[in-house]
Design a protein around this motif. Sequence first.
Motif, PDB file in Angstrom:
ATOM      1  N   THR A  24     -40.773  56.301   8.299  1.00 55.68           N
ATOM      2  CA  THR A  24     -39.594  55.741   8.957  1.00 55.68           C
ATOM      3  C   THR A  24     -38.671  55.102   7.921  1.00 55.68           C
ATOM      4  N   TRP A  25     -37.503  54.700   8.392  1.00 57.30           N
ATOM      5  CA  TRP A  25     -36.453  54.202   7.494  1.00 57.30           C
ATOM      6  C   TRP A  25     -35.678  53.119   8.236  1.00 57.30           C
ATOM      7  N   ARG A  26     -35.473  51.993   7.578  1.00 54.69           N
ATOM      8  CA  ARG A  26     -34.716  50.932   8.236  1.00 54.69           C
ATOM      9  C   ARG A  26     -33.224  51.227   8.173  1.00 54.69           C
ATOM     10  N   TRP A  27     -32.594  51.081   9.356  1.00 55.09           N
ATOM     11  CA  TRP A  27     -31.159  51.351   9.483  1.00 55.09           C
ATOM     12  C   TRP A  27     -30.534  50.219  10.273  1.00 55.09           C
ATOM     13  N   PHE A  28     -29.446  49.655   9.745  1.00 48.09           N
ATOM     14  CA  PHE A  28     -28.850  48.462  10.326  1.00 48.09           C
ATOM     15  C   PHE A  28     -27.734  48.749  11.312  1.00 48.09           C
ATOM     16  N   GLY A  29     -27.553  49.992  11.676  1.00 51.56           N
ATOM     17  CA  GLY A  29     -26.530  50.314  12.664  1.00 51.56           C
ATOM     18  C   GLY A  29     -25.309  50.951  12.039  1.00 51.56           C
ATOM     19  N   PRO A  30     -24.264  51.167  12.836  1.00 53.71           N
ATOM     20  CA  PRO A  30     -23.099  51.922  12.368  1.00 53.71           C
ATOM     21  C   PRO A  30     -22.410  51.343  11.141  1.00 53.71           C
ATOM     22  N   ARG A  31     -22.564  50.047  10.895  1.00 56.74           N
ATOM     23  CA  ARG A  31     -21.922  49.454   9.721  1.00 56.74           C
ATOM     24  C   ARG A  31     -22.754  49.625   8.437  1.00 56.74           C
ATOM     25  N   ASP A  32     -23.952  50.117   8.579  1.00 54.77           N
ATOM     26  CA  ASP A  32     -24.826  50.337   7.419  1.00 54.77           C
ATOM     27  C   ASP A  32     -24.173  51.373   6.501  1.00 54.77           C
ATOM     28  N   LEU A  33     -24.081  51.050   5.221  1.00 59.34           N
ATOM     29  CA  LEU A  33     -23.472  51.974   4.273  1.00 59.34           C
ATOM     30  C   LEU A  33     -24.384  53.132   3.903  1.00 59.34           C
ATOM     31  N   VAL A  34     -25.630  53.086   4.356  1.00 62.43           N
ATOM     32  CA  VAL A  34     -26.525  54.243   4.284  1.00 62.43           C
ATOM     33  C   VAL A  34     -26.517  54.868   5.676  1.00 62.43           C
ATOM     34  N   SER A  35     -25.967  56.056   5.783  1.00 63.14           N
ATOM     35  CA  SER A  35     -25.711  56.657   7.090  1.00 63.14           C
ATOM     36  C   SER A  35     -26.934  57.375   7.657  1.00 63.14           C
ATOM     37  N   ILE A  36     -26.840  57.706   8.934  1.00 60.63           N
ATOM     38  CA  ILE A  36     -27.890  58.523   9.563  1.00 60.63           C
ATOM     39  C   ILE A  36     -28.003  59.872   8.857  1.00 60.63           C
ATOM     40  N   ASP A  37     -26.892  60.435   8.416  1.00 63.19           N
ATOM     41  CA  ASP A  37     -26.943  61.682   7.659  1.00 63.19           C
ATOM     42  C   ASP A  37     -27.755  61.498   6.370  1.00 63.19           C
ATOM     43  N   ASP A  38     -27.549  60.365   5.695  1.00 62.87           N
ATOM     44  CA  ASP A  38     -28.309  60.083   4.478  1.00 62.87           C
ATOM     45  C   ASP A  38     -29.802  60.001   4.782  1.00 62.87           C
ATOM     46  N   VAL A  39     -30.135  59.309   5.868  1.00 68.95           N
ATOM     47  CA  VAL A  39     -31.539  59.138   6.240  1.00 68.95           C
ATOM     48  C   VAL A  39     -32.177  60.495   6.524  1.00 68.95           C
ATOM     49  N   ARG A  40     -31.447  61.321   7.230  1.00 69.05           N
ATOM     50  CA  ARG A  40     -31.961  62.655   7.573  1.00 69.05           C
ATOM     51  C   ARG A  40     -32.242  63.462   6.308  1.00 69.05           C
ATOM     52  N   GLN A  41     -31.324  63.371   5.334  1.00 67.29           N
ATOM     53  CA  GLN A  41     -31.511  64.111   4.087  1.00 67.29           C
ATOM     54  C   GLN A  41     -32.672  63.538   3.261  1.00 67.29           C
ATOM     55  N   ALA A  42     -32.952  62.246   3.432  1.00 67.76           N
ATOM     56  CA  ALA A  42     -34.068  61.631   2.716  1.00 67.76           C
ATOM     57  C   ALA A  42     -35.415  62.116   3.230  1.00 67.76           C
ATOM     58  N   GLY A  43     -35.440  62.692   4.422  1.00 71.56           N
ATOM     59  CA  GLY A  43     -36.670  63.247   4.956  1.00 71.56           C
ATOM     60  C   GLY A  43     -37.454  62.332   5.863  1.00 71.56           C
ATOM     61  N   ALA A  44     -36.893  61.186   6.227  1.00 69.87           N
ATOM     62  CA  ALA A  44     -37.589  60.302   7.156  1.00 69.87           C
ATOM     63  C   ALA A  44     -37.678  60.957   8.524  1.00 69.87           C
ATOM     64  N   GLU A  45     -38.693  60.552   9.267  1.00 65.90           N
ATOM     65  CA  GLU A  45     -38.929  61.123  10.597  1.00 65.90           C
ATOM     66  C   GLU A  45     -38.432  60.228  11.725  1.00 65.90           C
ATOM     67  N   GLY A  46     -38.398  58.933  11.475  1.00 65.93           N
ATOM     68  CA  GLY A  46     -37.994  57.989  12.513  1.00 65.93           C
ATOM     69  C   GLY A  46     -37.222  56.833  11.924  1.00 65.93           C
ATOM     70  N   ILE A  47     -36.633  56.036  12.817  1.00 67.62           N
ATOM     71  CA  ILE A  47     -35.766  54.937  12.416  1.00 67.62           C
ATOM     72  C   ILE A  47     -36.366  53.607  12.866  1.00 67.62           C
ATOM     73  N   VAL A  48     -36.204  52.618  12.011  1.00 69.93           N
ATOM     74  CA  VAL A  48     -36.513  51.221  12.317  1.00 69.93           C
ATOM     75  C   VAL A  48     -35.178  50.505  12.427  1.00 69.93           C
ATOM     76  N   SER A  49     -34.891  49.923  13.586  1.00 71.82           N
ATOM     77  CA  SER A  49     -33.583  49.304  13.758  1.00 71.82           C
ATOM     78  C   SER A  49     -33.669  48.156  14.751  1.00 71.82           C
ATOM     79  N   ALA A  50     -32.550  47.493  14.921  1.00 70.72           N
ATOM     80  CA  ALA A  50     -32.448  46.375  15.858  1.00 70.72           C
ATOM     81  C   ALA A  50     -30.997  46.246  16.300  1.00 70.72           C
ATOM     82  N   LEU A  51     -30.781  45.474  17.332  1.00 76.27           N
ATOM     83  CA  LEU A  51     -29.429  45.194  17.814  1.00 76.27           C
ATOM     84  C   LEU A  51     -28.959  43.910  17.139  1.00 76.27           C
ATOM     85  N   HIS A  52     -28.587  44.027  15.873  1.00 74.15           N
ATOM     86  CA  HIS A  52     -28.271  42.846  15.074  1.00 74.15           C
ATOM     87  C   HIS A  52     -27.047  42.097  15.593  1.00 74.15           C
ATOM     88  N   HIS A  53     -26.206  42.778  16.358  1.00 77.54           N
ATOM     89  CA  HIS A  53     -24.988  42.143  16.851  1.00 77.54           C
ATOM     90  C   HIS A  53     -25.237  41.300  18.098  1.00 77.54           C
TER      91      HIS A  53
END
Length: 401
Positions: A4-33
């Motif tokens: 898995t890969w931690r993602w901070f939401g739409p404002r994260d400068l590492v995008s979902i596309d980046d995560v997908r290319q990194a090969g992660a299978e799932g996302i770790v996230s939260a509703l930080h707002h």
Amino acid sequence: MRQTWRWFGPRDLVSIDDVRQAGAEGIVSALHHVPTGAVWTPEEIARRKAEIGTMADGTASGLTWDVVESLPVSEDIKKQTGDWRAHIEAYRDSMRNLAAAGIEVICYNFMPVLDWTRTDLAWKQPSGATCMRFDLTDFVAFDLFILGRPGAAEAYDDALREAARARFAEMPEAARDALARNVVFGLPGAAERFTLEDVRAHLAEYADMSEATLRGHLVDFLSEIVPLAEELGLRFCCHPDDPPVPLLGLPRIMSTEAHYAEVLAAVDSPANGVTLCSGSLGARSDNDLPGMMERLGDKVHFLHLRNVTRETGATFGSFHEAEHLGGDTDMVALVEAALREEARRRAAGRADWSIPFRPDHGQDILDDLGRHAQPGYPAIGRLKGLAELRGIIAALGPRIG
């Protein structure tokens, strides 16, 4: 082991596309707002799931929201003051909404006031990479001469006080300001940001709280939520203190194996478990990470795999974030222990046999140095870490079964 890969939401400068290319299978996230203490609504949860599931061109990412990190516990709950009972009810509502959305693993922490604490968010390495660092002398300088915490001097020996005094005297004003910002930075992506006055006010509210009292409040909190977690099929896992020692006079209750064992015994349930963070726990030389994985393994619901280099021979002192295979924790032994735990779970027929892990933190390298993503969460540094961890798993997995 699920990648898995931690993602901070739409404002994260590492995008979902980046995560997908990194090969992660799932996302770790939260509703930080969403403010701490408020309910995570079905609509907000569904929106985050949709953001995770969609790439920039509108096609499906194939990624799923696997772990919540974190569903935050309010200061009122930790202190059992103010609106703490209402916050627990809101927490329970959020649990119901997350379970209805198919999310089963929820990571949280019970650290008072501050989340992870560092003194430098971009410490330069000989290679040119940068990393996060905790310098004990700088931290003491902050405590004594920037925060000015009452009674702080009694917490440190003469040598450390004098070293901090000399360090502070040689700091230009800009360095003092940067140190203050770094120490109170808290959780990246969070809705809240603390000022020095905020920190002073919170510290005053914890002034008379002992470690035993705070632990009792954690047990009370778990007694409220764990039965519901069992009913909903959720697995809760507490993140360790970071760093795993008392800071600013605040009690710390999840810093060692003994701490975890006490809380797990107090609320004994498959739903009450551990986020085993090798970086946080590894900052203390007396924490045996592979051994903890062996002994606490049946309650480990989530793994943060990162490494730190301890800069002194003391039980605790200055440290910095190392490469995933380059610090003081034997990462190969830790991953091997995790794979053995998975094999035990499969043999026992456990549905949760696969333990989600993420490559935690990472050094900023290559294009990370210009991207300026969340401190500790670079794209390429974590990709490198994930590749190294994936190599260990590929080498050991077939042999362990």
